[in-house]
Design an enzyme around this catalytic site. Structure first.
Site, PDB file in Angstrom:
ATOM      1  N   GLU A   1     -17.718 112.368  -8.846  1.00  7.07           N
ATOM      2  CA  GLU A   1     -18.369 113.402  -8.034  1.00  7.07           C
ATOM      3  C   GLU A   1     -19.277 112.824  -6.951  1.00  7.07           C
ATOM      4  O   GLU A   1     -19.238 113.264  -5.800  1.00  7.07           O
ATOM      5  CB  GLU A   1     -19.121 114.399  -8.917  1.00  7.07           C
ATOM      6  CG  GLU A   1     -18.213 115.207  -9.863  1.00  7.07           C
ATOM      7  CD  GLU A   1     -17.106 115.963  -9.142  1.00  7.07           C
ATOM      8  OE1 GLU A   1     -17.160 116.110  -7.906  1.00  7.07           O
ATOM      9  OE2 GLU A   1     -16.142 116.410  -9.820  1.00  7.07           O
TER      10      GLU A   1
ATOM     11  N   GLU B   1     -11.966 118.397  -2.587  1.00  4.48           N
ATOM     12  CA  GLU B   1     -10.936 118.481  -3.638  1.00  4.48           C
ATOM     13  C   GLU B   1      -9.752 117.592  -3.301  1.00  4.48           C
ATOM     14  O   GLU B   1      -9.170 116.947  -4.169  1.00  4.48           O
ATOM     15  CB  GLU B   1     -10.482 119.926  -3.850  1.00  4.48           C
ATOM     16  CG  GLU B   1     -11.604 120.930  -4.138  1.00  4.48           C
ATOM     17  CD  GLU B   1     -12.575 120.499  -5.217  1.00  4.48           C
ATOM     18  OE1 GLU B   1     -12.168 119.764  -6.136  1.00  4.48           O
ATOM     19  OE2 GLU B   1     -13.759 120.888  -5.139  1.00  4.48           O
TER      20      GLU B   1
HETATM   21  N1  PHE Z   1     -14.640 119.066 -10.320  1.00  3.56           N
HETATM   22  C1  PHE Z   1     -14.954 120.175  -9.474  1.00  3.56           C
HETATM   23  C2  PHE Z   1     -15.378 119.602  -8.145  1.00  3.56           C
HETATM   24  O1  PHE Z   1     -16.331 118.917  -8.015  1.00  3.56           O
HETATM   25  C3  PHE Z   1     -16.067 121.022  -9.939  1.00  3.56           C
HETATM   26  C4  PHE Z   1     -15.792 121.833 -11.133  1.00  3.56           C
HETATM   27  C5  PHE Z   1     -16.345 121.483 -12.350  1.00  3.56           C
HETATM   28  C6  PHE Z   1     -15.004 122.943 -11.046  1.00  3.56           C
HETATM   29  C7  PHE Z   1     -16.115 122.225 -13.461  1.00  3.56           C
HETATM   30  C8  PHE Z   1     -14.781 123.700 -12.152  1.00  3.56           C
HETATM   31  C9  PHE Z   1     -15.327 123.346 -13.353  1.00  3.56           C
HETATM   32  O2  PHE Z   1     -14.747 119.740  -7.183  1.00  3.56           O
HETATM   33 ZN    ZN Z   2     -15.826 117.219  -7.200  1.00  2.70          ZN
END
Ligand code: PHE
Ligand code: ZN
Length: 858
Positions: A327, A305
């Site tokens: 991602e 994060e």
């Molecule tokens: N974007 C977040 C992550 O990969 C994942 C996530 C997606 C969290 C959708 C909540 C809702 O760290």
């Molecule tokens: Zn992520």
């Protein structure tokens, strides 16, 4: 084909990547005003909108379940608007306007956990991907970037802490026991990165000084009683901040960084700008309640994060088809971070195991999609192992092909070029291309072609013959050969060494490489360090594999050789009813005896492949035969190496818990040894496991003992489960483990046990962790999920259907195991399809579940 007869009244629309159009209106500024209350929150939004390009189309603001209580344009109330399927459509004259809307929402009844919701006593938000439209009317797409000013007011006793993105720019008291705070975020961001949190929170505070000397205030916010469990996360945060500076040259860009832990959360965590919100399972850790794996997961997710601040936030995604841009890249970054914190070899083995367990089956099934998909019905269904884990492998391959230096240049160029904007996967590849001067045209196929490539490698005379094929996947039949980086080495049997590793770029369907002449037939070590996310078939003999398991200087190659040896034996045994175990027993014995190896590595290397992974190697999964074959080999290893397991168990005992890589490795090997000791003779092992269970001063050892007991018939079993429950009944994260240990058991009564656990007072459909701990874990129990009477399928479908009206996102994520019906015998196929049909026929099905179920039946 979709079975339209069973589809919801209106078949949900398919969104296509090709249909991307830039937004008609931009929103450079937004001011939000929240009057917070769990039952009734008033949200006022003031948007500065500007027309994007020359057109006369109205302003369209996404909304989901919202009714405008007031709409004002340039300060004047208007009724000149319509609601079209939730979207507020508003004609605007001129190129800019100030548009204000007012809505009311009810956080405490928001069971989907998307938008503004209540968790415990907290109010918190989750907006990715499309949750912001459940809070206020807005063009809820990632290519609309705005500066946010957010004012919130709330009861001061219930919600003493009020957090938002950016910097606190004002606060004060109000009448009636209320107070307010204003947060201003100087960085333009898409709506999915918006967050707020209000509640009775306590902070573990620290600071970090960036490389340019800026002081950053760090805080991890939790319930007061959980404060002692936040130190590991804080250490990981500081280490991540430093690592991103050292390895990528990326500094943090605000004066504060906040993390909040919440109990009810659909995913792992969320990278909201300067206000990360976490599933508490990825923050809270102490020796008594968290395993070593949990500790690793906490550090990995905290890093993930944090790294999103650059790979995701400063440079975001143009549209959700580009999700892997942030991602895949960020997973690669967190994997490398974790590798640098401990054993890189073991980390790589774990990452490959996850890829094979979660992504390969996805790639081989009805839900297969490329890392940059072409279409979706519900974007929430695309937060997949393919986007995340295969996406990370694609970035890793770029790193391998370009080399660390050019890869870094490419990243610098990418961040420079696209800072403050919404980018595409193509932008990333182009930056890599421009910085390195290399042509990546063929490499781009990895973004568009789904399926796991299959490579065969054969030595014929003095030639190495490499061939690749890419299986068909839904909607993709005609595939092009990919560019596959293969690290390989040719071992000399006599000396046990090799003349150096080479990187071969396989770019055709077939390639022939001349081998050095003379010296006899070499032993091939290929796809070393898992250089490409592929399946490799070789003509290596058991003897070759045993040689590599003892000599390969690439730890992954060594592990892989042992796994292959085990798989060959197990697949043969599952097919024929029995197999010769000698080669495996010898190789495991040698590995255990090798003092030069890291115990953590030994622990991985001597573990048998999972039943699911054995199944993946077979034309048709036979769950009982696989279980029998694996148990037989496990028992044989246990008895024939009994002395070595005993020795390993005792040699790695520790008087006291330490959290160091060495201590972790020792616990790992010791608990693997415990598992084997239990396989050898249940009676003695039951007592041994129970002693460890009672004496343990940490969760790793206690849970390993509980798992061993939960899996068998030892007389100590009920007492251990009872004691564990009694000790941890107030800790939901540990009670999740208690549910999972029973759901994963291979005991004959597991089907009945999980049914009973569904009625346990601690089971709830409202907490995603709990649902996953029972139903998610059970669906990975190959033996019992595939019970011949279909009871396992029915159990999963029942929970899924009960959950769908409450939390469709989490319900949909339970579905994929039912979609793998093509992999089993006709009788089981019929049972699985019947459950999918039953799901599809359910009235009021969410589009989340509809998409997964209809695609799974197709
Ligand atoms: N974007 C977040 C992550 O990969 C994942 C996530 C997606 C969290 C959708 C909540 C809702 O760290
Ligand atoms: Zn992520």
């Amino acid at each position: 084909m979709l079975d339209t007869q069973n589809a919801p009244a209106a078949v949900p629309a398919l969104i296509r990547r090709e249909e991307y159009r830039p937004p008609d209106w931009l929103v450079p500024e937004i001011a939000l005003d929240f009057d917070l209350d769990a039952a009734r929150t008033r949200v006022t939004a003031r948007l500065m909108v500007t027309r994007n390009g020359v057109h006369d189309r109205p302003l369209r603001l996404d909304g989901d379940g919202l009714t405008p209580r007031a709409v004002r344009v340039n300060g004047v109330a208007t009724t000149d608007w319509t609601l079209e399927a939730g979207v507020l459509v508003l004609p605007i004259n001129g190129a800019t306007a100030e548009v204000e809307t007012e809505v009311e929402i009810a956080p405490e009844t928001n069971t989907q956990l998307m938008g503004l919701y209540a968790s415990g006593g907290l109010l918190c938000t989750q907006c990715e991907a499309e949750g912001f439209r459940r809070i206020t009317f807005f063009p809820d797409r990632p290519d609309v970037l705005s500066r946010y000013r957010v004012k919130m007011a709330a009861d001061k006793t219930l919600y003493p802490v009020l957090l938002g993105n950016g910097d606190l720019t004002g606060s004060g008291d109000l009448s009636g026991g209320r107070h307010w705070a204003e947060w201003t975020d100087p960085f333009p961001k898409p709506s999915y990165l918006f967050a707020l949190v209000a509640g009775q929170l306590f902070a573990n505070r620290d600071t970090f000084t960036t490389k340019s000397g800026k002081l950053v205030d760090l805080a991890i916010w939790v319930a007061e009683a959980d404060l002692p469990k936040t130190h590991h996360a804080m250490d990981a945060l500081k280490a991540s901040m430093k690592w991103d500076e050292d390895v990528y040259g990326r500094e943090y860009d605000l004066g504060q960084f906040n993390i909040v832990a919440v109990a009810d959360f659909n995913f792992g965590a969320m990278e909201n700008k300067s206000l990360n919100i976490f599933n508490s399972r990825y923050i809270l850790a102490d020796p008594d309640t968290a395993t070593d794996m949990d500790y690793d997961a906490v550090a990995g997710v905290v890093a993930h994060e944090y790294f999103h601040n650059w790979s995701g936030n400063r440079v975001t995604c143009r549209d959700w088809f580009q999700l892997s841009l942030k991602e895949g890249f960020t997973v690669f970054r967190d994997q490398c971070f974790s590798a640098d914190q401990g054993s890189a070899a073991v980390k790589r083995i774990e990452d490959v195991r996850v890829l094979r367990a979660a992504q390969f089956p996805e790639d081989a099934g009805p839900l297969a999609h490329p890392i940059r998909p072409d279409s979706y019905i519900e974007i929430s269904n695309f937060y997949t192992a393919t986007i995340y884990n295969k996406g990370a492998e694609i970035i890793r391959m770029l790193h391998t092909i370009l080399g660390a230096e050019d890869f870094r240049k490419g990243c610098d160029l990418y961040f420079d070029r696209h800072d403050g904007t919404a980018a595409t996967c193509e932008d990333f590849v182009r930056a890599m291309e421009n910085a390195s001067g290399r042509d990546l045209a063929q490499f781009r196929l990895w973004y568009g072609q789904a399926g796991t490539p299959r490579i065969t490698a054969k030595i014929s005379g003095e030639t190495l013959i490499l061939e690749q094929t890419l299986p068909e996947t839904p909607g993709q039949t005609d595939k092009q050969p990919m560019l596959i980086p293969l690290r390989l080495a040719l071992f000399d049997r006599a000396t046990g060494g090799h003349a150096g590793e080479q990187l071969v770029l396989l770019d055709k369907a077939r390639m022939e490489l001349p081998l050095p002449s003379g010296g006899g037939r070499p032993v091939l070590s290929i796809n070393r360090d898992f250089s490409a996310p592929i399946i490799v078939e070789t003509d290596r003999t058991a003897e070759d594999l045993a040689f590599l398991s003892a000599h390969d200087d690439d730890p992954f190659g060594r592990y892989e050789a042992m796994q292959q040896l085990m798989l060959d034996t197990l697949v043969g045994a599952a097919r024929d009813g029995a197999a010769d175990h000698t080669a495996v027993v010898t190789a495991v014995g040698q590995t255990l005896a090798n003092n030069a190896l890291d115990p953590a590595f030994i622990g991985e290397a001597v573990l048998l492949p999972s039943e699911a992974f054995i199944g993946d190697q077979m034309a048709q999964i036979d769950p009982e035969a696989i279980h029998r074959a694996r148990e037989a080999l496990r028992r044989d290893l246990a008895t024939r190496l009994a002395g070595q397991w005993e020795a390993a168990y005792h040699a790695h005992a520790a008087p006291r818990f330490h959290y160091t890589p060495e201590a972790k490795g020792a616990r790992r090997l010791r608990n693997v040894a415990l598992g084997y000791l239990a396989a050898a003779q249940a009676d003695h092992a039951g007592a041994l496991a129970f002693r460890q269970f009672e004496a343990a001063d940490n969760m790793t050892d206690r849970l390993a003992a509980l798992g061993t007991l939960a899996n068998g018939d030892a007389v100590e079993r009920p007492a251990a489960l009872q004691a564990f429950y009694a000790r941890y009944q107030d800790n939901p994260l540990v009670i999740d483990k208690w549910f999972s240990a029973q759901a994963l058991s291979s005991r004959a009564d597991t089907g009945a046990a999980v049914a009973a656990l569904r009625d346990h007072p601690d089971f709830t459909l409202h907490n995603p962790n709990r649902v996953r701990a029972l139903a998610g874990a059970f669906s990975m129990n190959q033996l019992h999920f595939h019970a011949a009477d279909g009871g396992g399928y029915r159990f999963l479908a029942d929970i899924l259907l009960a959950l769908d009206p409450i939390n469709p996102q989490t319900a949909a994520k339970l579905l994929p195991p039912l979609g793998r019906w093509r992999r089993v015998d006709p009788a089981r196929q019929a049972l699985m399809r019947a459950e999918l049909e039953r799901i599809l026929a359910a009235p009021g099905l969410s589009k989340d579940v509809f998409e997964q179920a209809s695609k799974s039946l197709a």
